[in-house]
Design a protein around this motif. Structure first.
Motif, mmCIF file in Angstrom:
data_model
loop_
_atom_site.group_PDB
_atom_site.id
_atom_site.type_symbol
_atom_site.label_atom_id
_atom_site.label_comp_id
_atom_site.label_asym_id
_atom_site.label_seq_id
_atom_site.Cartn_x
_atom_site.Cartn_y
_atom_site.Cartn_z
ATOM 1 N N SER A 83 0.837 -1.192 0.000
ATOM 2 C CA SER A 83 0.000 0.000 0.000
ATOM 3 C C SER A 83 0.878 1.250 0.000
ATOM 4 O O SER A 83 1.858 1.332 0.737
ATOM 5 C CB SER A 83 -0.883 -0.025 1.244
ATOM 6 O OG SER A 83 -1.780 1.035 1.194
ATOM 7 N N GLY A 84 0.525 2.202 -0.859
ATOM 8 C CA GLY A 84 1.292 3.437 -0.929
ATOM 9 C C GLY A 84 2.514 3.350 -1.819
ATOM 10 O O GLY A 84 3.311 4.292 -1.893
ATOM 11 N N GLY B 21 2.621 3.349 -5.012
ATOM 12 C CA GLY B 21 2.514 4.210 -6.182
ATOM 13 C C GLY B 21 1.794 3.547 -7.347
ATOM 14 O O GLY B 21 1.812 4.070 -8.461
ATOM 15 N N LYS B 22 1.117 2.422 -7.095
ATOM 16 C CA LYS B 22 0.438 1.687 -8.172
ATOM 17 C C LYS B 22 -0.676 2.526 -8.819
ATOM 18 O O LYS B 22 -0.744 2.632 -10.040
ATOM 19 C CB LYS B 22 -0.157 0.379 -7.620
ATOM 20 C CG LYS B 22 0.859 -0.517 -6.923
ATOM 21 C CD LYS B 22 0.231 -1.817 -6.459
ATOM 22 C CE LYS B 22 -0.831 -1.660 -5.376
ATOM 23 N NZ LYS B 22 -0.309 -1.127 -4.091
ATOM 24 N N SER B 23 -1.525 3.099 -7.966
ATOM 25 C CA SER B 23 -2.618 3.920 -8.514
ATOM 26 C C SER B 23 -2.060 5.134 -9.245
ATOM 27 O O SER B 23 -2.527 5.492 -10.327
ATOM 28 C CB SER B 23 -3.545 4.392 -7.402
ATOM 29 O OG SER B 23 -4.097 3.306 -6.717
ATOM 30 N N THR B 24 -1.079 5.755 -8.642
ATOM 31 C CA THR B 24 -0.472 6.933 -9.253
ATOM 32 C C THR B 24 0.062 6.597 -10.640
ATOM 33 O O THR B 24 -0.096 7.381 -11.587
ATOM 34 C CB THR B 24 0.661 7.466 -8.364
ATOM 35 O OG1 THR B 24 0.147 7.693 -7.058
ATOM 36 C CG2 THR B 24 1.229 8.757 -8.913
ATOM 37 N N GLU C 119 -7.055 -2.038 -8.813
ATOM 38 C CA GLU C 119 -7.597 -2.899 -7.760
ATOM 39 C C GLU C 119 -9.078 -3.193 -7.966
ATOM 40 O O GLU C 119 -9.909 -2.895 -7.107
ATOM 41 C CB GLU C 119 -7.347 -2.270 -6.390
ATOM 42 C CG GLU C 119 -5.868 -2.266 -6.091
ATOM 43 C CD GLU C 119 -5.542 -1.677 -4.732
ATOM 44 O OE1 GLU C 119 -6.416 -1.721 -3.852
ATOM 45 O OE2 GLU C 119 -4.419 -1.200 -4.557
HETATM 46 N N1 LIG Z 1 -3.558 13.327 -4.156
HETATM 47 C C1 LIG Z 1 -2.490 13.024 -3.427
HETATM 48 N N2 LIG Z 1 -1.813 13.985 -2.760
HETATM 49 C C2 LIG Z 1 -0.727 13.692 -2.022
HETATM 50 N N3 LIG Z 1 -0.205 12.465 -1.892
HETATM 51 C C3 LIG Z 1 -0.823 11.456 -2.538
HETATM 52 C C4 LIG Z 1 -1.998 11.678 -3.324
HETATM 53 N N4 LIG Z 1 -2.389 10.498 -3.838
HETATM 54 C C5 LIG Z 1 -1.501 9.580 -3.385
HETATM 55 N N5 LIG Z 1 -0.565 10.144 -2.603
HETATM 56 C C6 LIG Z 1 0.584 9.475 -1.967
HETATM 57 O O1 LIG Z 1 1.386 8.917 -2.980
HETATM 58 C C7 LIG Z 1 1.856 7.641 -2.580
HETATM 59 C C8 LIG Z 1 1.426 6.601 -3.584
HETATM 60 O O2 LIG Z 1 0.015 6.499 -3.552
HETATM 61 P P1 LIG Z 1 -0.789 5.491 -4.460
HETATM 62 O O3 LIG Z 1 -2.229 5.738 -4.204
HETATM 63 O O4 LIG Z 1 -0.316 5.613 -5.847
HETATM 64 O O5 LIG Z 1 -0.350 4.086 -3.854
HETATM 65 P P2 LIG Z 1 -0.916 2.640 -4.154
HETATM 66 O O6 LIG Z 1 0.239 1.784 -4.459
HETATM 67 O O7 LIG Z 1 -2.017 2.720 -5.148
HETATM 68 O O8 LIG Z 1 -1.488 2.252 -2.742
HETATM 69 P P3 LIG Z 1 -2.762 1.341 -2.391
HETATM 70 O O9 LIG Z 1 -2.329 -0.057 -2.604
HETATM 71 O O10 LIG Z 1 -3.016 1.643 -0.946
HETATM 72 O O11 LIG Z 1 -3.870 1.781 -3.273
HETATM 73 C C9 LIG Z 1 1.320 7.396 -1.189
HETATM 74 O O12 LIG Z 1 2.327 7.765 -0.273
HETATM 75 C C10 LIG Z 1 0.151 8.335 -1.086
HETATM 76 O O13 LIG Z 1 -0.037 8.750 0.232
#
Ligand SMILES: Nc1ncnc2c1ncn2[C@@H]1O[C@H](COP(=O)(O)OP(=O)(O)OP(=O)(O)O)[C@@H](O)[C@H]1O
Ligand SMILES: [Mg+2]
Lengths: 266, 257
Positions: free
Chosen positions: B41-42, B44-47, B175
């Protein structure tokens, strides 16, 4: 130490009370609320009541026409208010506005419009367009915009970002995001606020005539000028029924909208 | 012209609050493959996914989609890129108060004039197609129900149907099964796999469940703290590599040895 504080407190409280008392006495003298007037209150009320009952409606067709005009003023004022408010609200909402400064500008404008009472707007529009229902409609529309832009914009600002993402991700244009995503999601909240505003506008529409902006209020003034208290009471009863009717009607609509909202959020 | 379908070069994303979500992602994707991205989690996958269809603007680096530089496209051009990329969300992101079939028709918005689409003047052909897609995901009986009357698994299938309606070249799924029970999950994953194979749509799926990723994907990418730490076939993803992706101590060991 704490004792001195307490004494200080007592002292300032004493000063405040004496100031308030002096203000009260001065006001009493200045506003000419003389004791003999107060003594006359009973006999005058007696006369007023005697003249009021039984209430009459001298010219039913005329009164009905005026009542309908008030209703029309309320409907038209609300309708125009809603149309302009929806357009402006999308510029005012922070998550939709083309630029944040536009949002502040529209919100400030709405706050100003809201701060000026409907009757003042009616007087201004009478100067601008003359007597009759038109200034009444304009006054209610403008006054509605002041309130509705604020509540609509707040509703839009609270919308779920996921709804916006959904349409954007398909390649939808900004206007498609609004029309296909945002509006269906918030329409029931918009409807509740609009219905609420109609309720307020109908109350205003019954008294706008007092300043010459059309509707049944004028009949009240006319009767009072002729010292026809029984007619005044008749007109007042009609107003009362209108407002009460509107309240039942809007409550019914609101219940239906709330039901829809409950269904949507379950 | 190359065979590479989608490419990211040195992709970096720093959020306004200073979070460095993507550090330096360089990846290539081939036509028709079903790739799963895993990571804590976190990570960066969604990003990463949202940087491809530009729901997020990358801070630097490049995205090249079908030999076209799309990192900075704007306006009408951006909409044309997005309509070729279907997206499926964890929370389905349907318009709850609209009907199921209308939600599928939203996939056609990018193909319509802005105003026609805004007023929902979908062509008869589009409606027929939308109903056919609903049949394909087994929801023909629910076409005229409100979207929020469907179960979670059904709603996600509407999400898939909406993506298919776009006739996309690429599907991004963030997801898609995280909010579903196990049986709905494998049902939804099966649909994604079938569509990817039958229609030749390149599909990138973010997943939390390593076992699901191994079962459905032809390739797995591991992301950790904004960096690619694994890229290979499912059978190359050994227990040890999984631990490296998910376990912080793996990183510490690497640094100290
Ligand atoms: N809009 C935003 N503003 C600031 N930080 C963000 C934002 N969106 C995501 N983050 C941060 O960027 C990092 C990557 O987030 P992301 O959502 O891409 O992770 P993820 O791999 O998709 O996690 P998860 O499995 O929980 O969905 C995390 O530290 C998150 O807190
Ligand atoms: Mg995520």
């Amino acid at each position: 130490m704490s004792k001195m504080n307490k004494q200080n407190n007592n002292l300032s409280r004493g000063i405040l009370w004496s100031l308030a008392f002096i203000f009260f006495v001065i006001s009493l003298l200045q506003l000419d609320i003389a004791p003999e007037k107060l003594a006359n209150i009973f006999s005058r009320t007696q006369r007023l009541l005697d003249n009021m009952f039984p209430p009459v409606i001298d010219d039913p067709i005329n009164i009905a026409g005026a009542a309908i005009e008030s209703l029309q003023i309320a409907v038209m004022g609300t309708l125009w208010g809603i149309i302009f408010s929806i357009l402006l609200a999308f510029f005012a909402a922070k998550n939709m506005t083309p630029h944040i400064s536009i949002s502040y500008l529209v919100k400030a404008l709405a706050a100003f419009v809201r701060a000026v009472p409907a009757l003042i707007w009616a007087l201004l529009f009478i100067i601008a367009v003359g007597l009759g229902p038109t200034p009444g409609i304009l006054a209610l529309a403008v006054n509605s915009v002041g309130m509705l832009v604020k509540v609509y914009a707040e509703t839009i600002e609270e919308i779920d970002q996921r709804v916006i993402d959904a349409i954007r991700a398909t390649g939808g244009s900004p206007i498609q995001v609004v029309m296909q995503g945002v509006l269906p999601t918030i329409s029931s909240i918009f409807i509740s606020w609009s219905v609420f505003r109609f309720d307020i506008n109908l109350r205003y529409a019954t008294v706008l005539g007092v300043v010459g902006a059309g509707g049944i209020g004028w009949e009240l003034i006319r009767a009072s000028r002729m010292i026809a208290y029984n007619e005044m009471l008749g007109v007042t009863i009609v107003m009362f029924i209108m407002v009460l009717g509107a309240e039942y009607f809007t409550r019914f609509l609101k219940q239906r909208a709330d039901l829809a909202t409950i269904r949507a959020t379950k | 012209m190359t065979d590479i379908f989608l490419e990211t070069r040195n992709l970096k994303k720093v959020y306004p609050d200073g979070t460095e979500a993507l550090k330096n992602i360089t990846l290539t994707f081939n036509k028709g493959e079903l790739v799963s991205i895993i990571g804590p989690s976190g990570a960066g996958k969604s990003t990463f996914l949202r940087s491809i269809n530009r729901l997020n603007q990358p801070s630097s680096g490049e995205v090249i989609f079908q030999n076209e530089q799309i990192t900075n496209v704007k306006g009408k051009k951006l909409l044309l890129v997005r309509r070729q990329i279907g997206m499926i969300f964890q929370d389905f992101n349907l318009i709850k108060r609209s009907t199921t079939v209308r939600n599928v028709l939203h996939g056609r918005l990018g193909y319509m004039s802005s105003l026609k689409g805004a007023f929902g003047r979908f062509s008869e052909e589009d409606v027929k197609e939308a109903l056919a897609i609903l049949r394909r995901v087994g929801l023909e009986d629910h076409a005229f129900k409100r979207a929020d009357e469907l179960s979670g698994g059904q709603q996600q299938r509407v999400g898939i149907a909406r993506a298919i309606a776009q006739k996309p070249a690429l599907i991004l799924a963030d997801e898609p099964i995280a909010s579903l029970d196990p049986s709905s999950s494998s049902n939804v994953m099966n649909y994604l796999k079938t569509i990817s194979e039958e229609d030749g749509i390149t599909t990138i799926v973010n997943l939390h469940q390593v076992d699901v990723a191994k079962r459905f994907a032809s390739r797995i990418i591991g992301i950790k703290a904004g960096e690619v730490v694994f890229d290979g076939k499912p059978n190359e993803l050994t227990e040890q590599r999984i631990n490296e992706i998910y376990d912080q101590r793996g990183l510490v060991n690497e640094l100290t040895s």
